[in-house]
Write an enzyme that holds these catalytic residues in place. Sequence first.
Site, PDB file in Angstrom:
ATOM      1  N   HIS A 176       0.831  -1.221   0.000  1.00  0.00           N
ATOM      2  CA  HIS A 176       0.000   0.000   0.000  1.00  0.00           C
ATOM      3  C   HIS A 176       0.861   1.265   0.000  1.00  0.00           C
ATOM      4  O   HIS A 176       0.427   2.313   0.491  1.00  0.00           O
ATOM      5  CB  HIS A 176      -0.941   0.022   1.204  1.00  0.00           C
ATOM      6  N   SER A 210      14.163  21.515 -17.446  1.00  0.00           N
ATOM      7  CA  SER A 210      12.944  22.309 -17.599  1.00  0.00           C
ATOM      8  C   SER A 210      13.311  23.588 -18.338  1.00  0.00           C
ATOM      9  O   SER A 210      14.424  24.093 -18.213  1.00  0.00           O
ATOM     10  CB  SER A 210      12.376  22.638 -16.226  1.00  0.00           C
ATOM     11  N   LYS A 218      15.745  21.953 -12.290  1.00  0.00           N
ATOM     12  CA  LYS A 218      15.078  20.665 -12.487  1.00  0.00           C
ATOM     13  C   LYS A 218      15.904  19.629 -13.234  1.00  0.00           C
ATOM     14  O   LYS A 218      16.637  19.920 -14.163  1.00  0.00           O
ATOM     15  CB  LYS A 218      13.754  20.868 -13.270  1.00  0.00           C
ATOM     16  N   GLU A 236       9.069   8.300 -17.633  1.00  0.00           N
ATOM     17  CA  GLU A 236       7.677   8.652 -17.902  1.00  0.00           C
ATOM     18  C   GLU A 236       7.277   8.206 -19.315  1.00  0.00           C
ATOM     19  O   GLU A 236       6.157   7.774 -19.558  1.00  0.00           O
ATOM     20  CB  GLU A 236       7.467  10.163 -17.717  1.00  0.00           C
TER      21      GLU A 236
END
Length: 464
Positions: free
Chosen positions: A162, A283, A289, A296
Amino acid sequence: MVQNKNNKAIWNTRIKKDTSSIFKKVGSSIDVDKRLFKEDIDASIAHVEMLLKQKIISFKIKNKLIWGLNRIKNEIIKKKFIFNSNLEDIHMNIEYRLFEIIGEDAGYIHTGRSRNDQVITDFKLWLRSSTNEIIYQLNNLLKIILKDAEKNIETIMPGFTHLKNAQPVSFGHYLLAYVEMFKRDKKRFQNNLENLLENPLGVAALVGTSFNIDRNYTSKKLKFKNPTHNSIDTVSDRDFVLDFLYSVSVCSIHISRLAEEFIIWNSDAFRLIKLNDKIVTGSSIMPQKKNPDPLEYLRGKTGNSFGNLFSMLTILKGLPLSYFKDLQDDKELVFNSFDQLKNSILILIEILKNFTPDKKRMYEFANIGFTTSTDLADYIVKCHNLPFRKAYQITSKIVNYAESRKIKLNELTIKELKKIEPKLNEDILKVFDLENSVKSKKSYGGTSFENVKKMIKKYKKETK
Ligand code: ARG
């Protein structure tokens, strides 16, 4: 369409008008199926050799056809071949060119066959080598994961249920979970190879042919095990396409789950791993960043492979027998899934070569959330001969106490512990040690360092 000397479609003796240009444009598949050129020519050569062996064509014609076919193969490889979308697909393009090269004798090539059996033969041949390529890449992937696992046998991190810290685990063991997944994928693709062993060539349009062809001969030539058994099923069947698309989808799920875990572990909240600059992007506005875009990408592309599987399932649902134009889309879906999976595996390999686990942080994090509670309960069962449920209750009390004092289990003193349960003695403190906890999970398939070492050895042998 293949056109004769007067530049008319081969079916112009029957169909008097040119097909609407809009349909000619969208109905043509040459941009997609030209990828099958090699298989198409190999299958044609096997067919021609069989026609000679069965005395359906002469030696002279056979030589002419094979010479022309090899020349076309060369032209395509050397990028000198001009593909024509007016000629619909790869089969027609090659046949048309054969007419140009050797003249009217090219017309013998289509004796006892149809594009319907031709296309599935090509496709099965293509899928055979492409499936082998995926198996090869999966094997490379397995080797890389094993290398990472070997370096991290004794790296301790929290295992989760979980997404809450559950029990300490070896990071190597965690990675081996993915070895199991990709091993199953490899097996799934290997099983698909078994199903690609039946030769469609020679069932012609849908009923077979009256020519005395020898399908066993072409099976041997094209390295199939045997000919397919029912001509109608053969031209209608695309189960082998579903098998491939399904296998790609399941493999994509595994890739996506790993990608998601790495995204989470790399997040500023978790900080369990660090991605090297090779596998992050920046970025355009936030200079600080370093984003995990490749991970992804892997997670996102999974949707594409599900889409391809669903498209094919839908095309087949309720489609009567035998061949229909609907089926033509199968190749675009498969080529797309293949390209995507291959790229995904290659990207994942890069990622696995370019990340670093933060071992210190992993260890500290593994000690958050009372992760040795189960070890404590187990110890109480073993040392005080109590039922597990009773030990569970005592442990809960200890955890509640530690939580209220905002301390970790290994920060408790024996005095505090004895206050809650007088039976306990000094010895108990060792169960809060994370290393002891991991080492103790010696049951088969468990996370003990000893087990992980053994498993890596076993997997290494399998993936040589
Ligand atoms: N390009 C076609 C396909 O991929 C080949 C088979 C055509 N057969 C036909 N009867 N129109 O499906």
